[in-house]
Design an enzyme around this catalytic site. Structure first.
Site, short mmCIF file in Angstrom:
data_model
loop_
_atom_site.label_atom_id
_atom_site.label_comp_id
_atom_site.label_asym_id
_atom_site.label_seq_id
_atom_site.Cartn_x
_atom_site.Cartn_y
_atom_site.Cartn_z
N ASP A 193 0.77 -1.24 0.00
CA ASP A 193 0.00 0.00 0.00
C ASP A 193 0.80 1.30 0.00
O ASP A 193 0.53 2.19 -0.77
CB ASP A 193 -0.95 0.02 1.20
CG ASP A 193 -1.88 -1.18 1.23
OD1 ASP A 193 -1.64 -2.14 0.48
OD2 ASP A 193 -2.86 -1.15 2.00
N GLU A 218 1.19 -9.12 11.71
CA GLU A 218 1.00 -8.78 10.29
C GLU A 218 2.35 -8.59 9.60
O GLU A 218 2.56 -9.06 8.49
CB GLU A 218 0.17 -7.49 10.20
CG GLU A 218 -0.23 -7.10 8.80
CD GLU A 218 -1.05 -5.81 8.78
OE1 GLU A 218 -1.19 -5.16 9.84
OE2 GLU A 218 -1.56 -5.45 7.71
C1 GLC Z 1 -3.10 -4.31 3.52
C2 GLC Z 1 -1.93 -4.93 2.77
C3 GLC Z 1 -2.43 -5.85 1.70
C4 GLC Z 1 -3.34 -6.89 2.33
C5 GLC Z 1 -4.44 -6.25 3.21
C6 GLC Z 1 -5.16 -7.26 4.06
O1 GLC Z 1 -3.88 -3.51 2.70
O2 GLC Z 1 -1.09 -3.95 2.23
O3 GLC Z 1 -1.38 -6.46 1.01
O4 GLC Z 1 -3.93 -7.69 1.36
O5 GLC Z 1 -3.88 -5.32 4.07
O6 GLC Z 1 -4.27 -8.00 4.84
#
Ligand code: GLC
Length: 421
Positions: free
Chosen positions: A158, A382
């Site tokens: 992101d 995460e």
């Molecule tokens: C964030 C991450 C993405 C992932 C999502 C859910 O947006 O950057 O890669 O899929 O979270 O975990």
């Protein structure tokens, strides 16, 4: 029996919402595209049928255009923003309007290999859906064989520094006042800045106002960037789709064409100035100049031979835990802020798969052991701080648990490397 194995299974169970898994409760309360594919690979370690169900639920959100959305909003949950009303996706289920890295074909092939007879009917039903999705990427995101995104969230990385240049050219006008929910779950300095969020929402609004018409969006959007995550995962996914199609007597010509085109097009992502693959801003023609964990996915795609090996060795010896999402030598490196530095376990799984297939077994195994150690140190977070492995972002995270079960655990009976091609 490793206690972490039990913990990882319990996390998948706890995040299971019936047919699909959320990345983690609260912060991400819906079904995310590539998270679900990793979840399936984690379930495959102990419940193959549940693994298939995860993938099938994901494809139940596929649009008539072939696009498989990055979020499917099965049940509205106010703990997440932006929700279905802001996106206004036009598929069969409430969804976002963009996609995510297409790793499904690769893991479907791997799941199939675990039970070839028992999974035949399921794979047969999924092949045309994968083909439609890959065609959508090729038609709407392909630029001379390099694969672009219309929104940073599409790459799954992101807030990586690759977007800093393209974002500097965006004035986020017309975005209404909004209230972020992510920073109510996670510390602010581990999440994207407001500057970035304004631009994320501006791009969502643009897509929404175009009714997610890709032709229109391509004309009007200031953001169109070719990206290594997309290009390399799609190239790899096409190789796996080709293998499946051959095995099932399905057409292959079109897929062979995509492979040849992306193989050639991926060369556009090579930035000779830094001697690395990076992003290419299609609006300015400029490379972004960032070596990221996605740069090292070229082995996974089967291109580039060893032209990134020196960078790989330099970075992995610079940090205690690899692979940092941004090169620590880059001025924008921030070791705890999301995609600007932290280690993401599932990226390591993909990178190591490529390393292994390219004949770098030692490095692949070292990365696996290092990933196992970071999980032992920081838990099922995460993401992790590359300096000391301390946990960051959400906890009890689905894809970290899945990465453990499918690959990093010393006891894994899971997928290990998705596919040895
Ligand atoms: C964030 C991450 C993405 C992932 C999502 C859910 O947006 O950057 O890669 O899929 O979270 O975990």
């Amino acid at each position: 029996m490793d206690d972490l194995d039990e913990q990882a299974r319990a996390i998948l169970k706890g995040n299971d919402r019936g047919g699909y898994t959320v990345p983690t409760g609260g912060l991400y309360p819906y079904q995310w595209n590539w998270d679900s594919v990793f979840a399936a690979a984690g379930f495959a370690e102990h419940d193959l049928s549940r693994a298939w169900e995860e993938i099938e639920t994901l494809f139940s959100g596929q649009w008539s255009t072939g696009m498989v959305p990055h979020i499917i909003f099965h049940k509205v949950d106010p703990s997440y923003f932006p929700g279905p009303d802001i996106w206004g996706g036009v598929g069969p289920l409430p969804s976002s309007g963009i996609s995510q890295p297409p790793i499904a074909a690769t893991f479907i092939r791997a799941l199939h290999a675990l039970d070839p007879e028992g999974s035949k009917a399921r794979v047969r039903a999924l092949i045309p859906r994968l083909r439609d999705w890959h065609r959508w990427f090729f038609d709407w995101r392909g630029e001379g064989g390099a694969i672009c995104v219309s929104h940073p969230w599409e790459t799954g990385r992101d807030n990586c520094p690759d977007w800093d240049g393209p974002f500097a050219n965006i004035q986020p006008e017309g975005v209404e006042q909004y209230y972020r929910r992510d920073t109510t779950h996670v510390k602010e300095d581990e999440r994207p800045r407001s500057y970035d969020y304004d631009r994320y929402l501006y791009l969502v609004k643009l897509g929404h106002d175009c009714g997610w018409d890709e032709a229109h969006l391509k004309e009007v959007s200031p953001f169109r960037v070719a990206d290594p995550t997309m290009t390399f995962t799609l190239l790899r996914a096409n190789r796996d789709l080709l293998a499946l199609s051959q095995a099932f007597g399905e057409p292959t010509d079109e897929i062979e064409g995509w492979i040849a085109a992306i193989e050639a097009g991926s060369e556009q992502l090579w930035n000779p100035e830094i001697g690395a693959y990076d992003c290419l801003d299609m609006r300015t023609g400029e490379h972004t100049g960032v070596i990221s964990s996605a740069s090292f996915l070229h082995w996974f795609a089967g291109v580039g031979e060893d032209r990134m090996l020196a960078h790989y060795d330099r970075i992995t010896s610079d940090v205690r835990f690899s692979m940092p999402s941004t090169d620590p030598a880059h001025p924008q490196y921030e070791p705890r802020r999301y995609w600007r530095g932290p280690v993401w376990g599932m990226m390591n799984w993909l990178i190591a798969t490529g390393l292994h297939e390219a004949g770098h077994e030692d490095r692949a195994e070292a990365l696996r052991l290092n990933t196992a150690e970071v999980i032992r140190t920081g838990g099922f977070a995460e993401y992790f701080d590359p300096r000391d492995g301390s946990p960051a972002g959400g906890r009890n995270f689905t894809w970290t648990a899945a990465t453990w079960l499918g690959w990093a655990s010393p006891n894994t009976k899971g997928i290990t490397c998705p596919v040895s091609s």
